[in-house]
Design a protein around this motif. Structure first.
Motif, PDB file in Angstrom:
ATOM      1  N   ASN A 158       0.807  -1.221   0.000  1.00 31.55           N
ATOM      2  CA  ASN A 158       0.000   0.000   0.000  1.00 31.55           C
ATOM      3  C   ASN A 158       0.840   1.271   0.000  1.00 31.55           C
ATOM      4  N   GLY A 159       1.914   1.266  -0.791  1.00 28.52           N
ATOM      5  CA  GLY A 159       2.752   2.449  -0.935  1.00 28.52           C
ATOM      6  C   GLY A 159       3.697   2.718   0.216  1.00 28.52           C
ATOM      7  N   GLY A 160       3.796   1.795   1.167  1.00 29.87           N
ATOM      8  CA  GLY A 160       4.685   1.981   2.315  1.00 29.87           C
ATOM      9  C   GLY A 160       6.147   1.821   1.942  1.00 29.87           C
ATOM     10  N   GLU A 161       6.974   1.768   2.956  1.00 25.68           N
ATOM     11  CA  GLU A 161       8.416   1.597   2.775  1.00 25.68           C
ATOM     12  C   GLU A 161       8.742   0.176   2.311  1.00 25.68           C
ATOM     13  N   LYS A 162       9.873   0.038   1.615  1.00 22.20           N
ATOM     14  CA  LYS A 162      10.345  -1.287   1.232  1.00 22.20           C
ATOM     15  C   LYS A 162      10.804  -2.025   2.481  1.00 22.20           C
ATOM     16  N   GLU A 163      10.437  -3.296   2.560  1.00 22.67           N
ATOM     17  CA  GLU A 163      10.862  -4.099   3.706  1.00 22.67           C
ATOM     18  C   GLU A 163      11.077  -5.545   3.276  1.00 22.67           C
ATOM     19  N   GLN A 164      12.004  -6.211   3.977  1.00 25.54           N
ATOM     20  CA  GLN A 164      12.271  -7.615   3.699  1.00 25.54           C
ATOM     21  C   GLN A 164      11.499  -8.535   4.633  1.00 25.54           C
ATOM     22  N   GLN A 165      11.240  -8.091   5.832  1.00 23.69           N
ATOM     23  CA  GLN A 165      10.499  -8.880   6.815  1.00 23.69           C
ATOM     24  C   GLN A 165       9.099  -8.302   6.949  1.00 23.69           C
ATOM     25  N   LEU A 166       8.095  -9.176   6.890  1.00 19.23           N
ATOM     26  CA  LEU A 166       6.708  -8.743   6.965  1.00 19.23           C
ATOM     27  C   LEU A 166       6.105  -9.062   8.323  1.00 19.23           C
ATOM     28  N   SER A 167       5.195  -8.219   8.769  1.00 13.88           N
ATOM     29  CA  SER A 167       4.447  -8.477  10.004  1.00 13.88           C
ATOM     30  C   SER A 167       3.395  -9.559   9.721  1.00 13.88           C
ATOM     31  N   PRO A 168       2.825 -10.184  10.761  1.00  7.65           N
ATOM     32  CA  PRO A 168       1.786 -11.199  10.528  1.00  7.65           C
ATOM     33  C   PRO A 168       0.619 -10.697   9.668  1.00  7.65           C
ATOM     34  N   PRO A 169       0.066  -9.481   9.894  1.00  7.73           N
ATOM     35  CA  PRO A 169      -1.011  -9.030   9.006  1.00  7.73           C
ATOM     36  C   PRO A 169      -0.552  -8.837   7.556  1.00  7.73           C
ATOM     37  N   GLU A 170       0.684  -8.371   7.374  1.00  6.99           N
ATOM     38  CA  GLU A 170       1.219  -8.209   6.018  1.00  6.99           C
ATOM     39  C   GLU A 170       1.392  -9.561   5.340  1.00  6.99           C
ATOM     40  N   LYS A 171       1.832 -10.566   6.090  1.00  9.30           N
ATOM     41  CA  LYS A 171       1.964 -11.920   5.531  1.00  9.30           C
ATOM     42  C   LYS A 171       0.606 -12.451   5.091  1.00  9.30           C
ATOM     43  N   LEU A 172      -0.441 -12.170   5.866  1.00  4.07           N
ATOM     44  CA  LEU A 172      -1.789 -12.597   5.482  1.00  4.07           C
ATOM     45  C   LEU A 172      -2.234 -11.909   4.196  1.00  4.07           C
ATOM     46  N   PHE A 173      -1.932 -10.615   4.072  1.00  4.93           N
ATOM     47  CA  PHE A 173      -2.278  -9.889   2.856  1.00  4.93           C
ATOM     48  C   PHE A 173      -1.535 -10.466   1.653  1.00  4.93           C
ATOM     49  N   VAL A 174      -0.231 -10.732   1.802  1.00  3.62           N
ATOM     50  CA  VAL A 174       0.559 -11.307   0.704  1.00  3.62           C
ATOM     51  C   VAL A 174      -0.014 -12.669   0.311  1.00  3.62           C
ATOM     52  N   ALA A 175      -0.351 -13.499   1.290  1.00  2.47           N
ATOM     53  CA  ALA A 175      -0.931 -14.818   1.000  1.00  2.47           C
ATOM     54  C   ALA A 175      -2.241 -14.672   0.232  1.00  2.47           C
ATOM     55  N   SER A 176      -3.080 -13.743   0.650  1.00  2.35           N
ATOM     56  CA  SER A 176      -4.352 -13.500  -0.033  1.00  2.35           C
ATOM     57  C   SER A 176      -4.115 -13.015  -1.464  1.00  2.35           C
ATOM     58  N   ALA A 177      -3.151 -12.111  -1.642  1.00  2.00           N
ATOM     59  CA  ALA A 177      -2.828 -11.596  -2.967  1.00  2.00           C
ATOM     60  C   ALA A 177      -2.321 -12.710  -3.878  1.00  2.00           C
ATOM     61  N   ILE A 178      -1.480 -13.578  -3.350  1.00  2.00           N
ATOM     62  CA  ILE A 178      -0.931 -14.679  -4.152  1.00  2.00           C
ATOM     63  C   ILE A 178      -2.042 -15.635  -4.570  1.00  2.00           C
ATOM     64  N   LYS A 179      -2.947 -15.944  -3.666  1.00  2.00           N
ATOM     65  CA  LYS A 179      -4.073 -16.816  -4.017  1.00  2.00           C
ATOM     66  C   LYS A 179      -4.896 -16.203  -5.145  1.00  2.00           C
ATOM     67  N   GLU A 180      -5.091 -14.877  -5.108  1.00  3.47           N
ATOM     68  CA  GLU A 180      -5.809 -14.190  -6.182  1.00  3.47           C
ATOM     69  C   GLU A 180      -5.022 -14.236  -7.490  1.00  3.47           C
ATOM     70  N   MET A 181      -3.684 -14.070  -7.405  1.00  4.69           N
ATOM     71  CA  MET A 181      -2.861 -14.127  -8.613  1.00  4.69           C
ATOM     72  C   MET A 181      -2.965 -15.497  -9.267  1.00  4.69           C
ATOM     73  N   ILE A 182      -2.918 -16.544  -8.465  1.00  2.00           N
ATOM     74  CA  ILE A 182      -3.038 -17.902  -8.999  1.00  2.00           C
ATOM     75  C   ILE A 182      -4.413 -18.105  -9.608  1.00  2.00           C
ATOM     76  N   LYS A 183      -5.448 -17.623  -8.928  1.00  2.00           N
ATOM     77  CA  LYS A 183      -6.817 -17.730  -9.400  1.00  2.00           C
ATOM     78  C   LYS A 183      -6.991 -17.046 -10.758  1.00  2.00           C
ATOM     79  N   HIS A 184      -6.279 -15.936 -10.970  1.00  2.00           N
ATOM     80  CA  HIS A 184      -6.409 -15.170 -12.207  1.00  2.00           C
ATOM     81  C   HIS A 184      -5.401 -15.565 -13.279  1.00  2.00           C
ATOM     82  N   GLY A 185      -4.665 -16.642 -13.066  1.00  2.00           N
ATOM     83  CA  GLY A 185      -3.841 -17.145 -14.154  1.00  2.00           C
ATOM     84  C   GLY A 185      -2.347 -17.191 -13.950  1.00  2.00           C
TER      85      GLY A 185
END
Length: 119
Positions: A88-115
């Protein structure tokens, strides 16, 4: 002689494009309408884990961008293959917080769903 030269140039270009295709591909996937839009864009090769919840690898200097409504994920790889995330336009980071990891997981599932199917 001129035809031979043109043919050799054509063959060289085809071979060069085939050799570079894997690391320089650019893919854009857009779905939705004016009210609910999903956009996935990536450069290079992006590999997800087998569970479809994390990014294992992005080819050097590659990236993946995901946006859905007002949420955005950008994951980039440097020339050594180290991945950084920007949510969401924040700073670059290598380590994600638990809520950020959940968002990334959700985004990846959507990416797979869309091809997107590198996993």
């Amino acid at each position: 002689m001129k035809t031979l030269t043109i043919n050799l140039i054509g063959i060289y270009m085809i071979v060069a494009m085939a050799a570079c295709q894997g690391s320089h591909r650019h893919v854009v996937i857009k779905t939705g309408d004016n009210y609910n839009m999903t956009c996935i864009e990536y450069w290079g090769r992006v590999v997800f884990n087998t569970e479809g919840t994390g990014i294992l690898h992005i080819s050097p200097n590659g990236s993946v961008k995901y946006s859905h409504d007002n949420q955005q994920l950008v994951a980039e790889s440097d020339y050594r293959g180290h991945i950084t995330y920007r949510i969401n336009g924040g700073e670059k980071e290598q380590q994600l917080s638990p809520p950020e990891k959940l968002f990334v997981a959700s985004a990846i599932k959507e990416m797979i769903k869309h091809g997107h199917n590198d996993h």
